[in-house]
Write a protein that holds these residues in place. Structure first.
Motif, PDB file in Angstrom:
ATOM      1  N   SER A 199       0.822  -1.209   0.000  1.00 44.98           N
ATOM      2  CA  SER A 199       0.000   0.000   0.000  1.00 44.98           C
ATOM      3  C   SER A 199       0.856   1.260   0.000  1.00 44.98           C
ATOM      4  CB  SER A 199      -0.925   0.009   1.221  1.00 44.98           C
ATOM      5  OG  SER A 199      -1.796  -1.087   1.188  1.00 44.98           O
ATOM      6  N   VAL A 200       1.790   1.319   0.917  1.00 42.85           N
ATOM      7  CA  VAL A 200       2.645   2.505   0.998  1.00 42.85           C
ATOM      8  C   VAL A 200       3.495   2.629  -0.266  1.00 42.85           C
ATOM      9  CG1 VAL A 200       4.576   3.563   2.251  1.00 42.85           C
ATOM     10  CG2 VAL A 200       2.661   2.563   3.515  1.00 42.85           C
ATOM     11  N   GLY A 201       3.984   1.507  -0.764  1.00 37.89           N
ATOM     12  CA  GLY A 201       4.779   1.538  -1.982  1.00 37.89           C
ATOM     13  C   GLY A 201       3.971   1.954  -3.193  1.00 37.89           C
ATOM     14  N   ALA A 202       2.743   1.461  -3.293  1.00 38.60           N
ATOM     15  CA  ALA A 202       1.897   1.834  -4.433  1.00 38.60           C
ATOM     16  C   ALA A 202       1.536   3.313  -4.389  1.00 38.60           C
ATOM     17  CB  ALA A 202       0.637   0.976  -4.451  1.00 38.60           C
ATOM     18  N   ILE A 203       1.219   3.806  -3.209  1.00 39.09           N
ATOM     19  CA  ILE A 203       0.907   5.234  -3.083  1.00 39.09           C
ATOM     20  C   ILE A 203       2.134   6.067  -3.447  1.00 39.09           C
ATOM     21  CG2 ILE A 203       0.294   7.075  -1.464  1.00 39.09           C
ATOM     22  CD1 ILE A 203      -1.324   4.901   0.086  1.00 39.09           C
ATOM     23  N   SER A 204       3.297   5.640  -2.938  1.00 42.24           N
ATOM     24  CA  SER A 204       4.534   6.383  -3.229  1.00 42.24           C
ATOM     25  C   SER A 204       4.854   6.361  -4.718  1.00 42.24           C
ATOM     26  CB  SER A 204       5.702   5.785  -2.449  1.00 42.24           C
ATOM     27  OG  SER A 204       5.466   5.891  -1.064  1.00 42.24           O
ATOM     28  N   SER A 205       4.702   5.209  -5.356  1.00 41.89           N
ATOM     29  CA  SER A 205       4.988   5.152  -6.792  1.00 41.89           C
ATOM     30  C   SER A 205       3.984   5.988  -7.575  1.00 41.89           C
ATOM     31  CB  SER A 205       5.012   3.712  -7.296  1.00 41.89           C
ATOM     32  OG  SER A 205       3.746   3.117  -7.201  1.00 41.89           O
ATOM     33  N   GLY A 206       2.746   6.031  -7.128  1.00 40.76           N
ATOM     34  CA  GLY A 206       1.763   6.887  -7.787  1.00 40.76           C
ATOM     35  C   GLY A 206       2.148   8.353  -7.708  1.00 40.76           C
ATOM     36  N   ILE A 207       2.649   8.751  -6.568  1.00 41.71           N
ATOM     37  CA  ILE A 207       3.059  10.144  -6.382  1.00 41.71           C
ATOM     38  C   ILE A 207       4.319  10.448  -7.196  1.00 41.71           C
ATOM     39  CG2 ILE A 207       3.970  11.787  -4.684  1.00 41.71           C
ATOM     40  CD1 ILE A 207       2.133  10.338  -2.601  1.00 41.71           C
ATOM     41  N   LEU A 208       5.306   9.557  -7.085  1.00 42.72           N
ATOM     42  CA  LEU A 208       6.602   9.823  -7.704  1.00 42.72           C
ATOM     43  C   LEU A 208       6.622   9.583  -9.210  1.00 42.72           C
ATOM     44  CD1 LEU A 208       8.876   8.215  -4.964  1.00 42.72           C
ATOM     45  CD2 LEU A 208       8.453  10.648  -5.348  1.00 42.72           C
ATOM     46  N   TYR A 231       3.723   9.025 -11.318  1.00 40.83           N
ATOM     47  CA  TYR A 231       2.566   9.452 -12.099  1.00 40.83           C
ATOM     48  C   TYR A 231       2.003  10.803 -11.666  1.00 40.83           C
ATOM     49  CZ  TYR A 231       3.001   4.644 -13.527  1.00 40.83           C
ATOM     50  OH  TYR A 231       3.504   3.464 -13.999  1.00 40.83           O
ATOM     51  N   GLY A 232       2.681  11.455 -10.745  1.00 42.81           N
ATOM     52  CA  GLY A 232       2.262  12.784 -10.335  1.00 42.81           C
ATOM     53  C   GLY A 232       0.903  12.828  -9.655  1.00 42.81           C
ATOM     54  N   GLU A 233       0.544  11.726  -8.995  1.00 44.95           N
ATOM     55  CA  GLU A 233      -0.735  11.712  -8.275  1.00 44.95           C
ATOM     56  C   GLU A 233      -0.679  12.684  -7.096  1.00 44.95           C
ATOM     57  OE1 GLU A 233      -1.572   7.627  -7.367  1.00 44.95           O
ATOM     58  OE2 GLU A 233      -1.842   7.113  -9.476  1.00 44.95           O
ATOM     59  N   SER A 234      -1.821  13.110  -6.673  1.00 43.39           N
ATOM     60  CA  SER A 234      -1.876  14.144  -5.641  1.00 43.39           C
ATOM     61  C   SER A 234      -1.332  13.634  -4.310  1.00 43.39           C
ATOM     62  CB  SER A 234      -3.322  14.613  -5.444  1.00 43.39           C
ATOM     63  OG  SER A 234      -4.100  13.575  -4.888  1.00 43.39           O
ATOM     64  N   VAL A 235      -0.794  14.570  -3.571  1.00 49.28           N
ATOM     65  CA  VAL A 235      -0.307  14.278  -2.229  1.00 49.28           C
ATOM     66  C   VAL A 235      -0.712  15.434  -1.333  1.00 49.28           C
ATOM     67  CG1 VAL A 235       1.967  15.287  -2.681  1.00 49.28           C
ATOM     68  CG2 VAL A 235       1.698  13.623  -0.856  1.00 49.28           C
ATOM     69  N   ASN A 236      -1.104  15.101  -0.131  1.00 51.05           N
ATOM     70  CA  ASN A 236      -1.455  16.132   0.845  1.00 51.05           C
ATOM     71  C   ASN A 236      -1.082  15.628   2.232  1.00 51.05           C
ATOM     72  OD1 ASN A 236      -3.700  14.600   1.967  1.00 51.05           O
ATOM     73  ND2 ASN A 236      -4.703  15.009  -0.005  1.00 51.05           N
ATOM     74  N   PRO A 237      -1.100  16.507   3.214  1.00 43.70           N
ATOM     75  CA  PRO A 237      -0.663  16.095   4.552  1.00 43.70           C
ATOM     76  C   PRO A 237      -1.472  14.933   5.128  1.00 43.70           C
ATOM     77  CG  PRO A 237      -0.747  18.481   4.413  1.00 43.70           C
ATOM     78  CD  PRO A 237      -1.341  17.958   3.137  1.00 43.70           C
ATOM     79  N   LEU A 238      -2.765  14.887   4.841  1.00 45.40           N
ATOM     80  CA  LEU A 238      -3.578  13.794   5.378  1.00 45.40           C
ATOM     81  C   LEU A 238      -3.166  12.451   4.755  1.00 45.40           C
ATOM     82  CD1 LEU A 238      -5.842  12.939   7.229  1.00 45.40           C
ATOM     83  CD2 LEU A 238      -7.469  13.447   5.395  1.00 45.40           C
ATOM     84  N   LYS A 239      -2.898  12.453   3.460  1.00 42.89           N
ATOM     85  CA  LYS A 239      -2.442  11.219   2.796  1.00 42.89           C
ATOM     86  C   LYS A 239      -1.113  10.766   3.392  1.00 42.89           C
ATOM     87  CE  LYS A 239      -3.020  10.402  -1.699  1.00 42.89           C
ATOM     88  NZ  LYS A 239      -2.852  10.486  -3.175  1.00 42.89           N
ATOM     89  N   LEU A 240      -0.200  11.709   3.590  1.00 39.76           N
ATOM     90  CA  LEU A 240       1.094  11.361   4.180  1.00 39.76           C
ATOM     91  C   LEU A 240       0.930  10.836   5.606  1.00 39.76           C
ATOM     92  CD1 LEU A 240       3.282  14.319   2.861  1.00 39.76           C
ATOM     93  CD2 LEU A 240       3.251  11.953   2.047  1.00 39.76           C
ATOM     94  N   ALA A 241       0.023  11.430   6.364  1.00 36.32           N
ATOM     95  CA  ALA A 241      -0.214  10.980   7.741  1.00 36.32           C
ATOM     96  C   ALA A 241      -0.761   9.548   7.737  1.00 36.32           C
ATOM     97  CB  ALA A 241      -1.173  11.934   8.447  1.00 36.32           C
ATOM     98  N   CYS A 242      -1.632   9.256   6.792  1.00 35.58           N
ATOM     99  CA  CYS A 242      -2.178   7.896   6.697  1.00 35.58           C
ATOM    100  C   CYS A 242      -1.080   6.892   6.342  1.00 35.58           C
ATOM    101  CB  CYS A 242      -3.300   7.845   5.674  1.00 35.58           C
ATOM    102  SG  CYS A 242      -4.785   8.732   6.192  1.00 35.58           S
TER     103      CYS A 242
END
Length: 104
Positions: free
Chosen positions: A67-76, A78-89
């Motif tokens: 999960s954390v890896g998929a979210i990170s790869s999406g951000i890094l 594919y330029g998917e959105s990131v916000n403080p709440l997503k990072l906290a999760c």
């Protein structure tokens, strides 16, 4: 050694997700074959880790890494959105995995 297998299993899962996305976008069989190989490696490594790590802990950590890896790869990648709440999760997922490691 079991935790190394589990980390390898998580890495295979993380690698497979962008490969699946590339296959979805381009429909070239090479991306699908690479994704299947990464997932096969992931499942094999997960099965090896289950010899010593309780199944609930192993599965939770495996999916947490994925999960954390998929979210990170999406951000890094594919330029998917990131916000403080997503990072906290994401941090909460990592804290949960560390907690499971410490209590198993």
């Amino acid at each position: 050694m079991a935790w190394i297998w589990l980390l390898l299993a998580g890495a295979g899962e993380v690698i497979s997700v962008p490969l699946l996305k590339e296959w979805q976008g381009r429909r070239r069989p090479g991306w699908a074959a690479a994704a299947i190989a990464a997932l096969a490696l992931s499942f094999y490594a997960l099965s090896q880790s289950l010899s010593y790590i309780p199944i609930g802990t192993a599965y939770a950590v495996w999916t947490g890494i994925g999960s954390v890896g998929a979210i990170s790869s999406g951000i890094l990648l594919y330029g998917e959105s990131v916000n403080p709440l997503k990072l906290a999760c994401m941090v909460l997922i990592v804290v949960g995995m560390v907690g499971l490691k410490l209590t198993s």
